[in-house]
Design an enzyme around this catalytic site. Structure first.
Site, mmCIF file in Angstrom:
data_model
loop_
_atom_site.group_PDB
_atom_site.id
_atom_site.type_symbol
_atom_site.label_atom_id
_atom_site.label_comp_id
_atom_site.label_asym_id
_atom_site.label_seq_id
_atom_site.Cartn_x
_atom_site.Cartn_y
_atom_site.Cartn_z
ATOM 1 N N LEU A 105 23.223 -5.867 46.670
ATOM 2 C CA LEU A 105 21.918 -6.358 47.160
ATOM 3 C C LEU A 105 23.401 -7.765 47.430
ATOM 4 O O LEU A 105 23.410 -8.689 46.421
ATOM 5 C CB LEU A 105 20.996 -6.186 46.361
ATOM 6 N N ASP A 106 22.563 -8.777 49.230
ATOM 7 C CA ASP A 106 22.689 -9.877 48.685
ATOM 8 C C ASP A 106 21.859 -10.679 47.812
ATOM 9 O O ASP A 106 21.020 -10.515 47.016
ATOM 10 C CB ASP A 106 21.775 -10.814 49.472
ATOM 11 N N LYS A 107 22.736 -12.198 47.010
ATOM 12 C CA LYS A 107 22.015 -12.660 46.095
ATOM 13 C C LYS A 107 20.162 -12.945 46.092
ATOM 14 O O LYS A 107 19.706 -12.460 45.586
ATOM 15 C CB LYS A 107 22.346 -14.045 46.301
ATOM 16 N N THR A 133 17.670 -11.343 47.962
ATOM 17 C CA THR A 133 17.735 -10.224 48.205
ATOM 18 C C THR A 133 17.194 -8.862 46.232
ATOM 19 O O THR A 133 17.861 -9.584 45.930
ATOM 20 C CB THR A 133 18.117 -8.636 48.628
#
Length: 550
Positions: free
Chosen positions: A136-138, A140
């Site tokens: 997951l993106d930082k 998110t």
């Protein structure tokens, strides 16, 4: 698979480019027997991939100058746990694993402190990314599956690569996507102009497909809550796809820079409520690496996401005030101003529009060639009023010019006072203009005044002749029809003290309506998460994950 015919080394070079892994290093992994195709070792980088094959790769030990991830004390919540795997809650602001420019602490550092068996020395997994099978993106938040053993990692990696998982995200996006649900089938790749970004590419992109559904849209279409299922797991897929259809995520300065800058300039509290891209991994279903049985969990969004969602509807209750000409609307508005409430007057708005330099004066001068324009540039109001009395077409034409400008100013007034519980606007022709039906106001308050008082005492105070008052009356609905369309009626049958008491009662009623609306939305939001999870699960309500009971 869509990459049939691609060389194995080029496939993994492309897949791992965003994680700072060099092609030379990948070549060494493959030649060391760390790449698998359909579960068997593939040690030739030039091997061509065939349709339907499952591929996986594991990292070797750290190279010179590279160190294994170190444990860092933290508190990561697991909503599923057994000897093979975890499903954990990744908070927003935490990078998934160490990478160039992101040394930590990361999710991996916290995981190996709480579950030491995941660390490379105990599991033989990648020293820097042990247990990681998807990211997951930082910024998110949400659910992530984590492997605890190397066999579990291979099985889970194959499930993700083979699209055997089911992932649904929640996003807050700008505007109102139309249609309200659909599929975005738009291949993606590295943005040729900005190598750190992804983009939809007309040629050469990799397959990327997302299904979206609008769950709710805020007042005046300001923003929407959207559920997104991704069929492919491309980097930044949801952020890129939603921006591609014109509705970037709130707080996403990378893929929605213009919208994000405009949001930051808002004059209300919402401006500070989107410090990150508002994306949350809500629902995850993945085959268990040992049994193949589905592991399903859902997680309500974190507090910052819910606060912004509630804030989108937590705006001022917009109250329109109507009544017959000379019936006491202006006096009621003054009493509300004395209570400290923000108030808008259509009469004052028109006066400004008709003044020298006003937009209304310029439009009337342009339309009538200066016939109703004074030397100073303002409107000759007696002359214009006479023309409107004598010609219905002139009256309608003037109203069609001026009313949209008054409505725009009124909307700007409500927007400027969004953070107040209640704001009031006195609009004589609100009902006639349909403002109560088109969403301009939330509640309509009518002033009821005895006919004898309105046409006698109050008329004389305003210095209106009976004939002029009759003209004003003829341009409006009858009082009975006006009051029948109102939500609240304030009586002006006594003196100013009694009217001030009516203003206080109206204000209490409006504040109660504002509180009721906020409470109803909060209750709806609390029921949304388990209801959506049950719908996705296709069974009675899915087991909530940890904080999912919020």
């Amino acid at each position: 698979m869509s990459d049939a015919g691609l060389r194995l080394d080029k496939f993994w070079g492309r897949e791992l480019a965003g994680e700072g892994v060099s092609r030379g290093r990948i070549k060494g992994w493959i030649e060391s027997g760390l790449a698998l195709v359909d579960g068997e070792v593939a040690d030739k980088g030039n091997r061509k991939l065939a349709p339907g094959q499952d591929v996986a790769i594991r990292a070797a030990g750290p190279e010179p100058g590279e160190f294994a991830a170190e444990p860092v004390r933290g508190d990561i919540e697991a909503v599923y746990e057994d000897e093979q795997m975890l499903v954990v809650v990744k908070p927003a602001g935490l990078t998934t694993h160490p990478a160039p420019g992101e040394p930590g602490p990361t999710l991996v550092n916290l995981l190996i402190h709480q579950w030491p068996d995941i660390a490379a020395e105990n599991s033989s997994m990648d020293p820097q990314r042990p247990g990681i099978v998807h990211r997951l993106d930082k910024d998110t938040s949400g659910l992530m599956a984590v492997a605890r053993t190397e066999p579990a990692r291979l099985a889970l990696s194959a499930s993700f690569a083979g699209h055997e998982t089911f992932k649904v995200y929640l996003a807050l996006v700008h505007g109102r996507p139309k249609p309200s649900q659909g599929t975005i089938d738009a291949p993606m790749g590295r943005d040729p102009r900005h190598k750190t970004r992804m983009a939809v590419l007309p040629k050469g992109g990799r397959e990327a497909r997302s299904d979206y559904r609008v769950l709710w849209t805020g007042p005046r279409g300001l923003a929407s809550l959207v559920a997104v299922r991704i069929h492919t797991g491309r980097t930044h897929q949801i952020r890129v796809h939603m921006a591609h259809i014109g509705h970037p995520l709130l707080g996403d300065a990378v893929y929605g820079p213009r919208e994000n800058a405009e949001w930051a300039r808002r004059p209300d509290l919402l401006a500070g409520l989107a410090p990150r891209q508002m994306l949350h991994a809500f629902y995850l279903r993945v085959p268990h690496p040992a049994t193949g049985e589905p592991v399903t969990r859902w997680l309500a969004p974190p507090e910052d996401f819910r606060t912004l969602l509630a804030g989108l509807t937590r705006e001022c209750l917009r109250v329109g005030i109507v009544g017959m000409p000379g019936g006491g609307k202006s006096a009621l508005l003054k009493a509300l101003r004395d209570l400290g409430r923000p108030c808008f007057s259509a009469d004052e708005s028109v006066a400004g529009l008709y003044a020298p330099g006003g937009d209304g004066a310029a439009m009337i001068r342009q339309r009538y060639g200066g016939q109703y324009t004074l030397d100073d540039g303002g409107v000759d109001k007696p002359g214009l009023f006479k023309a409107m009395r004598e010609s219905e077409s002139v009256r309608r034409e003037v109203m069609d010019m001026v009313h949209p400008m008054v409505r725009h100013q009124c909307e700007e007034f409500f927007r400027a006072h969004r953070d107040e519980p209640v704001a009031y606007a006195e609009i004589p022709l609100l009902l006639e203009g349909g403002w109560h039906r088109n969403g301009t106001v939330d509640l309509v308050a009518g002033v009821r005044c005895p006919e004898a008082k309105r046409t006698g005492e109050l008329r004389e105070l305003r210095r209106l002749s009976p004939e002029i008052l009759a003209v004003f009356d003829s341009w409006q609905w009858p009082e009975a029809d006006k009051l029948a369309a109102c939500d609240v009626v304030v009586d002006n049958d006594k003196g100013l003290a009694e009217l001030a008491e009516g203003a206080r009662n109206l204000d209490e009623t409006a504040k109660a309506a504002w509180e009721r609306r906020n409470r109803e939305f909060s209750d709806w939001m609390d029921g949304l998460w388990p209801g959506l999870a049950a719908e996705l699960d296709g069974q009675p309500a899915a087991e909530p994950a940890g904080r999912g009971e919020a």
